[in-house]
Design a protein around this motif. Structure first.
Motif, PDB file in Angstrom:
ATOM      1  N   ASP A   1       0.862  -1.183   0.000  1.00  0.00           N
ATOM      2  CA  ASP A   1       0.000   0.000   0.000  1.00  0.00           C
ATOM      3  C   ASP A   1       0.897   1.232   0.000  1.00  0.00           C
ATOM      4  N   ALA A   2       1.027   1.847  -1.162  1.00  0.00           N
ATOM      5  CA  ALA A   2       1.862   3.035  -1.312  1.00  0.00           C
ATOM      6  C   ALA A   2       1.002   4.293  -1.412  1.00  0.00           C
ATOM      7  N   THR A   3      -0.194   4.223  -0.862  1.00  0.00           N
ATOM      8  CA  THR A   3      -1.114   5.349  -0.876  1.00  0.00           C
ATOM      9  C   THR A   3      -0.482   6.568  -0.192  1.00  0.00           C
ATOM     10  N   GLY A   4      -0.541   7.708  -0.863  1.00  0.00           N
ATOM     11  CA  GLY A   4      -0.017   8.941  -0.286  1.00  0.00           C
ATOM     12  C   GLY A   4       1.469   9.158  -0.490  1.00  0.00           C
ATOM     13  N   LEU A   5       2.159   8.193  -1.078  1.00  0.00           N
ATOM     14  CA  LEU A   5       3.599   8.324  -1.313  1.00  0.00           C
ATOM     15  C   LEU A   5       3.842   8.798  -2.738  1.00  0.00           C
ATOM     16  N   PHE A   6       4.955   9.508  -2.922  1.00  0.00           N
ATOM     17  CA  PHE A   6       5.290  10.051  -4.229  1.00  0.00           C
ATOM     18  C   PHE A   6       6.647   9.549  -4.686  1.00  0.00           C
ATOM     19  N   CYS A   7       6.864   9.607  -5.985  1.00  0.00           N
ATOM     20  CA  CYS A   7       8.096   9.164  -6.623  1.00  0.00           C
ATOM     21  C   CYS A   7       9.302   9.752  -5.878  1.00  0.00           C
ATOM     22  N   PRO A   8      10.259   8.907  -5.554  1.00  0.00           N
ATOM     23  CA  PRO A   8      10.494   7.525  -5.952  1.00  0.00           C
ATOM     24  C   PRO A   8      10.056   6.485  -4.919  1.00  0.00           C
ATOM     25  N   GLU A   9       9.387   6.907  -3.856  1.00  0.00           N
ATOM     26  CA  GLU A   9       9.079   5.991  -2.755  1.00  0.00           C
ATOM     27  C   GLU A   9       8.295   4.745  -3.158  1.00  0.00           C
ATOM     28  N   PRO A  10       7.228   4.831  -3.962  1.00  0.00           N
ATOM     29  CA  PRO A  10       6.498   3.601  -4.291  1.00  0.00           C
ATOM     30  C   PRO A  10       7.379   2.527  -4.951  1.00  0.00           C
ATOM     31  N   VAL A  11       8.244   2.942  -5.861  1.00  0.00           N
ATOM     32  CA  VAL A  11       9.106   1.969  -6.542  1.00  0.00           C
ATOM     33  C   VAL A  11      10.189   1.450  -5.603  1.00  0.00           C
ATOM     34  N   MET A  12      10.685   2.290  -4.724  1.00  0.00           N
ATOM     35  CA  MET A  12      11.677   1.822  -3.743  1.00  0.00           C
ATOM     36  C   MET A  12      11.061   0.764  -2.837  1.00  0.00           C
ATOM     37  N   LEU A  13       9.839   1.013  -2.367  1.00  0.00           N
ATOM     38  CA  LEU A  13       9.158   0.034  -1.523  1.00  0.00           C
ATOM     39  C   LEU A  13       8.834  -1.235  -2.311  1.00  0.00           C
TER      40      LEU A  13
ATOM     41  N   THR B   1      -7.023   6.136  -7.621  1.00  0.00           N
ATOM     42  CA  THR B   1      -6.157   5.127  -7.018  1.00  0.00           C
ATOM     43  C   THR B   1      -5.725   4.173  -8.124  1.00  0.00           C
ATOM     44  N   TYR B   2      -4.447   3.857  -8.140  1.00  0.00           N
ATOM     45  CA  TYR B   2      -3.887   2.996  -9.180  1.00  0.00           C
ATOM     46  C   TYR B   2      -3.602   1.629  -8.573  1.00  0.00           C
ATOM     47  N   LEU B   3      -4.080   0.609  -9.257  1.00  0.00           N
ATOM     48  CA  LEU B   3      -3.926  -0.765  -8.790  1.00  0.00           C
ATOM     49  C   LEU B   3      -3.083  -1.547  -9.788  1.00  0.00           C
ATOM     50  N   PHE B   4      -2.175  -2.348  -9.266  1.00  0.00           N
ATOM     51  CA  PHE B   4      -1.293  -3.157 -10.092  1.00  0.00           C
ATOM     52  C   PHE B   4      -1.229  -4.563  -9.503  1.00  0.00           C
ATOM     53  N   TRP B   5      -1.252  -5.560 -10.371  1.00  0.00           N
ATOM     54  CA  TRP B   5      -1.047  -6.941  -9.946  1.00  0.00           C
ATOM     55  C   TRP B   5       0.194  -7.438 -10.668  1.00  0.00           C
ATOM     56  N   ILE B   6       1.161  -7.855  -9.881  1.00  0.00           N
ATOM     57  CA  ILE B   6       2.479  -8.225 -10.407  1.00  0.00           C
ATOM     58  C   ILE B   6       2.783  -9.675 -10.026  1.00  0.00           C
ATOM     59  N   ARG B   7       3.196 -10.461 -11.010  1.00  0.00           N
ATOM     60  CA  ARG B   7       3.683 -11.828 -10.752  1.00  0.00           C
ATOM     61  C   ARG B   7       5.213 -11.721 -10.704  1.00  0.00           C
ATOM     62  N   THR B   8       5.791 -12.086  -9.555  1.00  0.00           N
ATOM     63  CA  THR B   8       7.251 -11.967  -9.413  1.00  0.00           C
ATOM     64  C   THR B   8       7.945 -13.023 -10.265  1.00  0.00           C
ATOM     65  N   LYS B   9       9.133 -12.662 -10.726  1.00  0.00           N
ATOM     66  CA  LYS B   9       9.853 -13.578 -11.600  1.00  0.00           C
ATOM     67  C   LYS B   9      10.316 -14.797 -10.799  1.00  0.00           C
ATOM     68  N   THR B  10      10.404 -15.904 -11.496  1.00  0.00           N
ATOM     69  CA  THR B  10      10.921 -17.114 -10.877  1.00  0.00           C
ATOM     70  C   THR B  10      12.418 -17.169 -11.122  1.00  0.00           C
TER      71      THR B  10
ATOM     72  N   LEU C   1       1.654 -10.131  -6.252  1.00  0.00           N
ATOM     73  CA  LEU C   1       1.701  -8.937  -5.415  1.00  0.00           C
ATOM     74  C   LEU C   1       0.678  -7.936  -5.930  1.00  0.00           C
ATOM     75  N   LYS C   2      -0.107  -7.389  -5.015  1.00  0.00           N
ATOM     76  CA  LYS C   2      -1.035  -6.314  -5.354  1.00  0.00           C
ATOM     77  C   LYS C   2      -0.444  -5.018  -4.817  1.00  0.00           C
ATOM     78  N   VAL C   3      -0.398  -4.004  -5.673  1.00  0.00           N
ATOM     79  CA  VAL C   3       0.132  -2.700  -5.297  1.00  0.00           C
ATOM     80  C   VAL C   3      -0.998  -1.675  -5.422  1.00  0.00           C
ATOM     81  N   ILE C   4      -1.138  -0.851  -4.386  1.00  0.00           N
ATOM     82  CA  ILE C   4      -2.105   0.235  -4.373  1.00  0.00           C
ATOM     83  C   ILE C   4      -1.305   1.530  -4.265  1.00  0.00           C
ATOM     84  N   ALA C   5      -1.548   2.454  -5.191  1.00  0.00           N
ATOM     85  CA  ALA C   5      -0.803   3.712  -5.189  1.00  0.00           C
ATOM     86  C   ALA C   5      -1.726   4.868  -5.578  1.00  0.00           C
ATOM     87  N   THR C   6      -1.304   6.071  -5.215  1.00  0.00           N
ATOM     88  CA  THR C   6      -2.056   7.267  -5.591  1.00  0.00           C
ATOM     89  C   THR C   6      -1.230   8.233  -6.438  1.00  0.00           C
TER      90      THR C   6
END
Length: 83
Positions: A14-26, A73-82, A40-45
């Motif tokens: 949940d990266a709600t309220g955070l701004f670049c570059p924090e969401p990608v760092m997290l 609100t921006y939602l992303f679903w990410i499958r991590t690499k194997t 992984l589900k990511v929630i960002a604003t």
């Protein structure tokens, strides 16, 4: 509502309220905590995540399964690499 909302995620960032570059760092730290192939589900604003998260996935080999916007609100679903 996305089809992925019905699938339990292995992790949530949940990266709600955070701004670049924090969401990608997290995000970088969060994918390390998940097993390969994890969902992984990511929630960002921050609107820049619409650009940054797809580039992050492409660069590091993760699969961006779904990306959508719901009322600023921006939602992303990410499958991590194997391994």
């Amino acid at each position: 509502m996305s089809e992925f909302d019905k699938v339990p995620a292995d992790g949530l960032l949940d990266a709600t309220g955070l701004f670049c570059p924090e969401p990608v760092m997290l995000l970088h730290n969060k994918v390390r905590d998940l097993p390969g192939g994890g969902l992984l589900k990511v929630i960002a604003t921050d609107p820049s995540t619409r650009r940054d998260i797809p580039k992050f996935c492409l660069f590091l080999g993760h699969e961006l399964l779904q990306q959508e916007e719901q009322d600023g609100t921006y939602l992303f679903w990410i499958r991590t690499k194997t391994a």
